[in-house]
Every structure is written in structure tokens, then in C-alpha cells.
Design an enzyme around this catalytic site. Structure first.
Site, PDB file in Angstrom:
ATOM      1  N   GLU A 325      -6.480   4.030   4.620  1.00 24.49           N
ATOM      2  CA  GLU A 325      -6.092   4.695   3.361  1.00 24.49           C
ATOM      3  C   GLU A 325      -6.744   4.048   2.136  1.00 24.49           C
ATOM      4  OE1 GLU A 325      -1.835   4.904   3.202  1.00 24.49           O
ATOM      5  OE2 GLU A 325      -1.656   5.845   5.170  1.00 24.49           O
ATOM      6  N   GLU A 417      -1.723   8.858  11.163  1.00 21.06           N
ATOM      7  CA  GLU A 417      -0.340   8.677  10.715  1.00 21.06           C
ATOM      8  C   GLU A 417       0.179  10.033  10.270  1.00 21.06           C
ATOM      9  OE1 GLU A 417       0.681   5.817   7.689  1.00 21.06           O
ATOM     10  OE2 GLU A 417      -0.658   4.296   8.529  1.00 21.06           O
TER      11      GLU A 417
END
Length: 480
Positions: A325, A417
């Protein structure tokens, strides 16, 4: 709403194009609501009007569109930011399709690609994630579906010295890609995690993949009192026949942690991987202006390498997902932009592979932005983390289609995720065939040890884990 769009999209073929013209819908003709939204007179806007500013949490713009035929469509939002790049949500009939970016101070297109729509009317909604945008209009245009050729991936890892186990796992993932999705779940105690127990109580199945974290094995965190058990738990799950993935919430070295406590009242070192809790400057470290920081960086890499080598010695291949991320900027490894991040990714690959001989790794890149992609020679699999609204079960077709364009060659695409589990039937129908999903832990799955319907209702997870298109632990072959 069970199997949303399922019947309408049953005839949708991969690679098909809907027969339609591009149609424009002015924002001011829609319904603006919320604490700050209003119609704005703007000479730069189409027909001199637009809608903004999406500053309140309840702000919403709803536009009803007419779709002539079943198919996939590009939704282009012409918008501008009121300061810096802003990400916001787009929903169809209340189901979140993903986020779009308004990056310019002048009106510019932002495209949500290949959104599946059935013939008839649909309500397109824009709601704030970051907010602070003005919307001029939306265009709806026919698009191409996902080509079946996108799922043809050569089973060759980027590390020519990869272990036999890593090669066997990657070959299996290549062979199943586009045909099946592997069920995954984060749980730091493996099958004994409350998440896995809750899933089993509802589905009668266990995930094929379990996610662990190297966080508490990091020397920078160990010196502050952390003690990790993830390596041992991962080896145990591997011995039970499962597939292991690791992320790494890489805590900042102690000397760079800011004083005091964070906004939740916790010691800042607990969240030492967050940009707000550290002064660690990865740009300075990578360009050589902070040699002390480089020494500490190297110390941490060496410590994690020893854990990865324990896994290698146990014959455990790892879907390795570090530096995740990054483009969001909330982690220190992404706080200084794309170039220092890419330098760090390549450096980490070189250190773990060529210096320490961690050859059991399948490198899963999860930078969340094409501009942050370090290159095909440093990436085996492209991952994306998506946290859709509660009970939004769409397969995130638009993001899947976007990720296919990141690489110059065909790469496996995985949902690394997620909060909500998508409807597997929609995934099959629209062609968004994620290689795996991996649901985050805690309230996303269970509360007090019991399965929680808050994010994903029981019928959805039961349908997923028992689908002929989803592989669970009991269905994995003996890979090694």
C-alpha cells in the site's frame, strides 16, 4: 441482495462488447445531497454547471443512467480536485465498484473501467472517501470484457534460483489462475485463529491460504519489546497442507520514533510503520544522506532474512508481500513518493535474494498505483488491497481490469487484502477472476470468537467457500 446481476449477466462472454453509444450525464441533472454538496456555477464546466464539494461525510451525488444492453461499460467521471489528488467512491445501485481519482485542479477524466451493467436503469452514486472534488459530468461507454488470454501466465519466477517448493507453488497458481480462486484469511495463529474457527463454523471449510506478518520479528520492533511467533505458526500451517503468505508491517527504528502517543493513546512505536509516527526518511536513506538510517535498514533486512531462511529450511514457500500500500503514503516506505519506494523495493529484492539467498519467495507487489511499479523483473504477482463498503459484494471488476495493464507481460492478479468477500458468481460472470482473496482479521470476520455478519453475510461466505470455483484447504493438492 443475492447474486446481484447474476441472471442479467449470465450471457456475458469474456471479451464481448456491448452495443451502445457513449452517453453523457450532467452532474447538475442528478440529485445532490448532504451537508456541503450543491450545484456550482463554473465557466469551465460543461453547460457552466457542476456539483461539489463532497466535504461532508453524508455528501452524495446520484445520477440515473439508462443501459441498452447487458455488458461491461467504462464510466468516465469528469472532475477536478479542490487541492491535491483525491480518491472517492463510485457505487452502482448501492454496491461499491471502487475508487476513482481526481488529481487535477482543472476538469479531467477519471475512468472506472469495465463495470458490469445489465440492461435497464441504474443509479450511479459518488460518495466521499477523501472528498474535496467537483464533478462536471459522467460518460457511459461500451467496453471490452476481460480476455481469456489475460490468464495465460508463464510459470517462471523472477528468481532463477528459486527453490523447488516455490516453483511448484507458482506453477500451481499459474495453472489455476482464471479457473479458480483460492480462499484466504489473515490469522496470526493459523488454523487456531479465531477467524479460521469462525469461518469453519459457518462454512465447514478452512482457507487454503493464511496470511501472517513479519512485524514482530523486525529487529527495530524487537528492541522495543516485541516478540514474534509468525514464523513458527506459518511452518505449522505449511505442514498442515496450506499456503503461506507474509506481509511486513516494518516498524521504524527506535531512534526515529516520534515522542508521545498517537491519536488513539497508544505508544507511537506500536504503529511505528505509519508515517505519522516516525521521522524515518526513506529518500534520505536511499540517496545516502542518512548513513545511520541505512545501517538500521540493513539490520532489519538481515533479521527478517533469518526468519525467511527458517521457512526455507522447513520447505515452506512464501507469497512474500512487503512494502504494501505504498502509494497511499500512510506507511513510511511510501511517504516520499514513487522513486525512493521503487529503489527500496529493488534493494530489498537484491538483499534477500542475492545476499541472503532467500530463494523460497514469490514476490507479490502491492504498491496500489501503476506509477509505483518497480518493473516486471522484480515482480512475480500483482496484488491489490480493497476494502469495499460493508456488504458490497461486487468483484471489483474495474480495478481488476486496471491491474492487467500494470505489467508489460502477463502477471497473476490477486486480491491481497479485503474486508468484504465478493460474490464469487459475479466474479465468474464478469471475468474478474482474482487468483485469491485474503480477508483481513478481526471484526471483518468475527467478534468474540463468533462469525460476524457485519461485513460479509453468512450466505456470501458460505457460497464462496463451497463454490466449485473456490479452492479451500481440503482441496489443495500435495504440491511438494
Amino acid at each position: 441482495m443475492k447474486k446481484i446481476l447474476a441472471a442479467a449477466l449470465a450471457a456475458l462472454l469474456l471479451g464481448s462488447t456491448a452495443v451502445a453509444e457513449t452517453v453523457r450525464y450532467e452532474a447538475e441533472a442528478g440529485q445532490a445531497s448532504g451537508g456541503s454538496n450543491r450545484i456550482i456555477t463554473d465557466a469551465a464546466a460543461s453547460k457552466f454547471k457542476a456539483v461539489g464539494r463532497f466535504e461532508a461525510s453524508d455528501d452524495k451525488l446520484e445520477i440515473t443512467i439508462d443501459v441498452p444492453a447487458n455488458g461491461v461499460y467504462d464510466l468516465t467521471i469528469h472532475c477536478k480536485s479542490t487541492g491535491g489528488s483525491k480518491m472517492n467512491f463510485l457505487l452502482v445501485d448501492g454496491q461499491q465498484q471502487g475508487e476513482f481519482e481526481c488529481a487535477s485542479l482543472t476538469y479531467a477524466p477519471s475512468v472506472m473501467k469495465a463495470v458490469p451493467l445489465s440492461a435497464g436503469q441504474h443509479v450511479i452514486s459518488i460518495t466521499p472517501s477523501w472528498g474535496w472534488i467537483i464533478v462536471d459530468y459522467i460518460e457511459v461507454a461500451p467496453a471490452q470484457g476481460v480476455s481469456s488470454g489475460a490468464f495465460s501466465v508463464e510459470p517462471v519466477l523472477i528468481n532463477p534460483n528459486a527453490t523447488a517448493e516455490a516453483n511448484a507453488l507458482f506453477t500451481y497458481l499459474c495453472n489455476t489462475y482464471g479457473k479458480f480462486t483460492l480462499a484466504g484469511q489473515y490469522g496470526d495463529k493459523g488454523l487456531d485463529s479465531p477467524e479460521c474457527k469462525a469461518i469453519y463454523s459457518v462454512t465447514g471449510k478452512y482457507p487454503a491460504i493464511i496470511g501472517f506478518d513479519m512485524m514482530d520479528h523486525t529487529p527495530s520492533r524487537i528492541e522495543l519489546g516485541a516478540r514474534g511467533t509468525a514464523t513458527a505458526e506459518a511452518i505449522r500451517f505449511h505442514e498442515q497442507g496450506g499456503i503461506v503468505t507474509f506481509s511486513w508491517h516494518w516498524g521504524s527504528p527506535k531512534s526515529y520514533i516520534r515522542d508521545g502517543k498517537d491519536s488513539s493513546g497508544n505508544p507511537r512505536w506500536w504503529g511505528g510503520f505509519y508515517t505519522e509516527n516516525t521521522t524515518f526518511d526513506i529518500e534520505a536513506v536511499m540517496n545516502g544522506s542518512d548513513p545511520a538510517g541505512r545501517e538500521l535498514l540493513d539490520r532489519d533486512i538481515a533479521g527478517i532474512a533469518q526468519e525467511l531462511l527458517k521457512l526455507q529450511e522447513a520447505g515452506t514457500p512464501v507469497l512474500w508481500r512487503p512494502l504494501h500500500e505504498a502509494s497511499g503514503g500512510w506507511f513510511w516506505w511510501g511517504a516520499k513518493g514513487a522513486e525512493p519506494y521503487k529503489q527500496l523495493w529493488i534493494y530489498l529484492y537484491d538483499q534477500l535474494t542475492n545476499v541472503y539467498g532467500c530463494n523460497n519467495l514469490i514476490w507479490v507487489w502491492n504498491g496500489q498505483n501503476a506509477a509505483w511499479y518497480p518493473g516486471d523483473e522484480y515482480v512475480d504477482i500483482i496484488g491489490e488491497d480493497i476494502y469495499a463498503n460493508k456488504r458490497s459484494y461486487g468483484p471489483q471488476n474495474s480495478k481488476f481490469t486496471e491491474l492487467l495493464e500494470y505489467s508489460g507481460t502477463s502477471k497473476i492478479i490477486a486480491l491481497t487484502e479485503n474486508g468484504v468477500i465478493f460474490d464469487i458468481d459475479q466474479s465468474v460472470e464478469t471475468g474478474a477472476r482474482w487468483a485469491w482473496f485474503n480477508t483481513w482479521s478481526g471484526d471483518f470476520v468475527q467478534r468474540g470468537g463468533r462469525y460476524s455478519d457485519e461485513y460479509t453475510e453468512q450466505w456470501v461466505i458460505r457460497n464462496a467457500y463451497n463454490s466449485e470455483y473456490v479452492i479451500t484447504l481440503d482441496e489443495l493438492p500435495d504440491l511438494y
